[in-house]
Scaffold this motif. Structure first.
Motif, PDB file in Angstrom:
ATOM      1  N   LEU A  58      -5.827 -54.380 -68.447  1.00 57.55           N
ATOM      2  CA  LEU A  58      -6.678 -53.299 -68.936  1.00 57.55           C
ATOM      3  C   LEU A  58      -7.914 -53.871 -69.619  1.00 57.55           C
ATOM      4  O   LEU A  58      -9.038 -53.405 -69.378  1.00 57.55           O
ATOM      5  CB  LEU A  58      -5.900 -52.412 -69.911  1.00 57.55           C
ATOM      6  N   GLN A  59      -7.726 -54.878 -70.448  1.00 54.70           N
ATOM      7  CA  GLN A  59      -8.868 -55.476 -71.134  1.00 54.70           C
ATOM      8  C   GLN A  59      -9.843 -56.110 -70.148  1.00 54.70           C
ATOM      9  O   GLN A  59     -11.061 -56.009 -70.320  1.00 54.70           O
ATOM     10  CB  GLN A  59      -8.389 -56.491 -72.168  1.00 54.70           C
ATOM     11  N   ASP A  60      -9.338 -56.739 -69.103  1.00 53.46           N
ATOM     12  CA  ASP A  60     -10.208 -57.321 -68.076  1.00 53.46           C
ATOM     13  C   ASP A  60     -11.035 -56.238 -67.387  1.00 53.46           C
ATOM     14  O   ASP A  60     -12.243 -56.390 -67.182  1.00 53.46           O
ATOM     15  CB  ASP A  60      -9.395 -58.084 -67.028  1.00 53.46           C
ATOM     16  N   ARG A  61     -10.388 -55.139 -67.016  1.00 47.55           N
ATOM     17  CA  ARG A  61     -11.108 -54.064 -66.331  1.00 47.55           C
ATOM     18  C   ARG A  61     -12.133 -53.399 -67.238  1.00 47.55           C
ATOM     19  O   ARG A  61     -13.231 -53.046 -66.807  1.00 47.55           O
ATOM     20  CB  ARG A  61     -10.119 -53.054 -65.766  1.00 47.55           C
TER      21      ARG A  61
ATOM     22  N   GLN B  62     -15.126 -55.661 -67.367  1.00 51.15           N
ATOM     23  CA  GLN B  62     -15.915 -55.503 -66.145  1.00 51.15           C
ATOM     24  C   GLN B  62     -16.768 -54.242 -66.210  1.00 51.15           C
ATOM     25  O   GLN B  62     -17.932 -54.237 -65.810  1.00 51.15           O
ATOM     26  CB  GLN B  62     -15.008 -55.446 -64.920  1.00 51.15           C
ATOM     27  N   LEU B  63     -16.190 -53.172 -66.723  1.00 52.90           N
ATOM     28  CA  LEU B  63     -16.924 -51.917 -66.859  1.00 52.90           C
ATOM     29  C   LEU B  63     -18.084 -52.088 -67.823  1.00 52.90           C
ATOM     30  O   LEU B  63     -19.201 -51.645 -67.544  1.00 52.90           O
ATOM     31  CB  LEU B  63     -15.985 -50.808 -67.335  1.00 52.90           C
ATOM     32  N   ARG B  64     -17.830 -52.717 -68.955  1.00 50.85           N
ATOM     33  CA  ARG B  64     -18.902 -52.939 -69.927  1.00 50.85           C
ATOM     34  C   ARG B  64     -20.047 -53.745 -69.316  1.00 50.85           C
ATOM     35  O   ARG B  64     -21.226 -53.420 -69.484  1.00 50.85           O
ATOM     36  CB  ARG B  64     -18.359 -53.638 -71.165  1.00 50.85           C
ATOM     37  N   CYS B  65     -19.703 -54.802 -68.599  1.00 51.52           N
ATOM     38  CA  CYS B  65     -20.730 -55.630 -67.960  1.00 51.52           C
ATOM     39  C   CYS B  65     -21.530 -54.836 -66.933  1.00 51.52           C
ATOM     40  O   CYS B  65     -22.759 -54.960 -66.862  1.00 51.52           O
ATOM     41  CB  CYS B  65     -20.092 -56.858 -67.302  1.00 51.52           C
TER      42      CYS B  65
ATOM     43  N   LEU C 153       4.829 -48.591 -75.586  1.00 53.04           N
ATOM     44  CA  LEU C 153       5.037 -50.020 -75.383  1.00 53.04           C
ATOM     45  C   LEU C 153       4.366 -50.437 -74.083  1.00 53.04           C
ATOM     46  O   LEU C 153       4.568 -49.820 -73.052  1.00 53.04           O
ATOM     47  CB  LEU C 153       6.534 -50.343 -75.330  1.00 53.04           C
ATOM     48  N   VAL C 154       3.561 -51.497 -74.153  1.00 53.13           N
ATOM     49  CA  VAL C 154       2.831 -51.989 -72.993  1.00 53.13           C
ATOM     50  C   VAL C 154       3.069 -53.490 -72.903  1.00 53.13           C
ATOM     51  O   VAL C 154       3.022 -54.192 -73.900  1.00 53.13           O
ATOM     52  CB  VAL C 154       1.317 -51.703 -73.142  1.00 53.13           C
ATOM     53  N   SER C 155       3.294 -53.963 -71.692  1.00 51.77           N
ATOM     54  CA  SER C 155       3.505 -55.398 -71.522  1.00 51.77           C
ATOM     55  C   SER C 155       2.196 -56.145 -71.751  1.00 51.77           C
ATOM     56  O   SER C 155       1.101 -55.587 -71.604  1.00 51.77           O
ATOM     57  CB  SER C 155       4.029 -55.695 -70.111  1.00 51.77           C
ATOM     58  N   ARG C 156       2.289 -57.407 -72.101  1.00 58.86           N
ATOM     59  CA  ARG C 156       1.105 -58.240 -72.313  1.00 58.86           C
ATOM     60  C   ARG C 156       0.265 -58.302 -71.037  1.00 58.86           C
ATOM     61  O   ARG C 156      -0.956 -58.232 -71.082  1.00 58.86           O
ATOM     62  CB  ARG C 156       1.535 -59.641 -72.756  1.00 58.86           C
ATOM     63  N   ALA C 157       0.922 -58.413 -69.889  1.00 52.94           N
ATOM     64  CA  ALA C 157       0.190 -58.481 -68.613  1.00 52.94           C
ATOM     65  C   ALA C 157      -0.599 -57.201 -68.368  1.00 52.94           C
ATOM     66  O   ALA C 157      -1.751 -57.251 -67.935  1.00 52.94           O
ATOM     67  CB  ALA C 157       1.155 -58.752 -67.465  1.00 52.94           C
ATOM     68  N   ASP C 158       0.007 -56.041 -68.639  1.00 53.40           N
ATOM     69  CA  ASP C 158      -0.698 -54.768 -68.455  1.00 53.40           C
ATOM     70  C   ASP C 158      -1.870 -54.645 -69.426  1.00 53.40           C
ATOM     71  O   ASP C 158      -2.950 -54.191 -69.055  1.00 53.40           O
ATOM     72  CB  ASP C 158       0.247 -53.586 -68.644  1.00 53.40           C
ATOM     73  N   LEU C 159      -1.665 -55.065 -70.664  1.00 53.62           N
ATOM     74  CA  LEU C 159      -2.733 -55.019 -71.652  1.00 53.62           C
ATOM     75  C   LEU C 159      -3.876 -55.950 -71.257  1.00 53.62           C
ATOM     76  O   LEU C 159      -5.054 -55.581 -71.332  1.00 53.62           O
ATOM     77  CB  LEU C 159      -2.208 -55.388 -73.039  1.00 53.62           C
ATOM     78  N   ASP C 160      -3.546 -57.156 -70.820  1.00 53.00           N
ATOM     79  CA  ASP C 160      -4.573 -58.102 -70.384  1.00 53.00           C
ATOM     80  C   ASP C 160      -5.355 -57.549 -69.195  1.00 53.00           C
ATOM     81  O   ASP C 160      -6.579 -57.670 -69.138  1.00 53.00           O
ATOM     82  CB  ASP C 160      -3.950 -59.454 -70.014  1.00 53.00           C
TER      83      ASP C 160
ATOM     84  N   VAL D 281     -19.452 -47.992 -60.138  1.00 48.62           N
ATOM     85  CA  VAL D 281     -18.370 -47.140 -59.635  1.00 48.62           C
ATOM     86  C   VAL D 281     -17.159 -47.988 -59.266  1.00 48.62           C
ATOM     87  O   VAL D 281     -16.020 -47.647 -59.582  1.00 48.62           O
ATOM     88  CB  VAL D 281     -18.845 -46.292 -58.432  1.00 48.62           C
ATOM     89  N   ARG D 282     -17.394 -49.129 -58.621  1.00 48.85           N
ATOM     90  CA  ARG D 282     -16.294 -50.021 -58.242  1.00 48.85           C
ATOM     91  C   ARG D 282     -15.547 -50.522 -59.481  1.00 48.85           C
ATOM     92  O   ARG D 282     -14.334 -50.605 -59.497  1.00 48.85           O
ATOM     93  CB  ARG D 282     -16.856 -51.187 -57.431  1.00 48.85           C
ATOM     94  N   SER D 283     -16.268 -50.806 -60.542  1.00 47.26           N
ATOM     95  CA  SER D 283     -15.621 -51.321 -61.748  1.00 47.26           C
ATOM     96  C   SER D 283     -14.783 -50.263 -62.455  1.00 47.26           C
ATOM     97  O   SER D 283     -13.860 -50.588 -63.179  1.00 47.26           O
ATOM     98  CB  SER D 283     -16.650 -51.910 -62.714  1.00 47.26           C
ATOM     99  N   THR D 284     -15.092 -48.993 -62.242  1.00 49.16           N
ATOM    100  CA  THR D 284     -14.306 -47.932 -62.870  1.00 49.16           C
ATOM    101  C   THR D 284     -13.209 -47.404 -61.958  1.00 49.16           C
ATOM    102  O   THR D 284     -12.339 -46.674 -62.412  1.00 49.16           O
ATOM    103  CB  THR D 284     -15.199 -46.742 -63.266  1.00 49.16           C
TER     104      THR D 284
END
Length: 94
Positions: free
Chosen positions: A43-46, A49-52, A34-41, A78-81
């Motif tokens: 993770l998706q943001d990071r 950033q990594l993909r970009c 179980l993951v909170s919406r804030a934690d999931l959001d 490196v900063r993005s990861t």
């Protein structure tokens, strides 16, 4: 069954119990996380950033970058990861 669960403290034991109870009441399998919406959001943001950053490095490599440009781009990568390594999900019991 099996080995008894080991916890780092009472708080961890309580959180594990609450998660087991919640998944059991919801009829979910025991391996559900179980993951909170804030934690999931977050993770998706990071991950975005990594993909970009990876795409930037890939594009730069096709343009014959200078050493300084490549170093800056790799530093951004490196900063993005940097924070992703703290996101590993591990079972709290052993």
């Amino acid at each position: 069954m099996g080995r008894p669960r080991l916890y780092c403290g009472q708080a961890c034991r309580q959180r594990a119990y609450e998660q087991r109870s919640a998944t059991q009441k919801a009829g979910l399998p025991g391996d559900v996380v179980l993951v909170s919406r804030a934690d999931l959001d977050g993770l998706q943001d990071r991950l975005y950033q990594l993909r970009c950053a990876l795409e930037d490095v890939q594009t730069m490599l096709t343009e014959k970058p200078t050493k300084a440009e490549l170093e800056r781009s790799l530093a951004d990568l490196v900063r993005s990861t940097g924070r992703l390594d703290r996101l590993w999900v591990t079972e709290r019991s052993s």
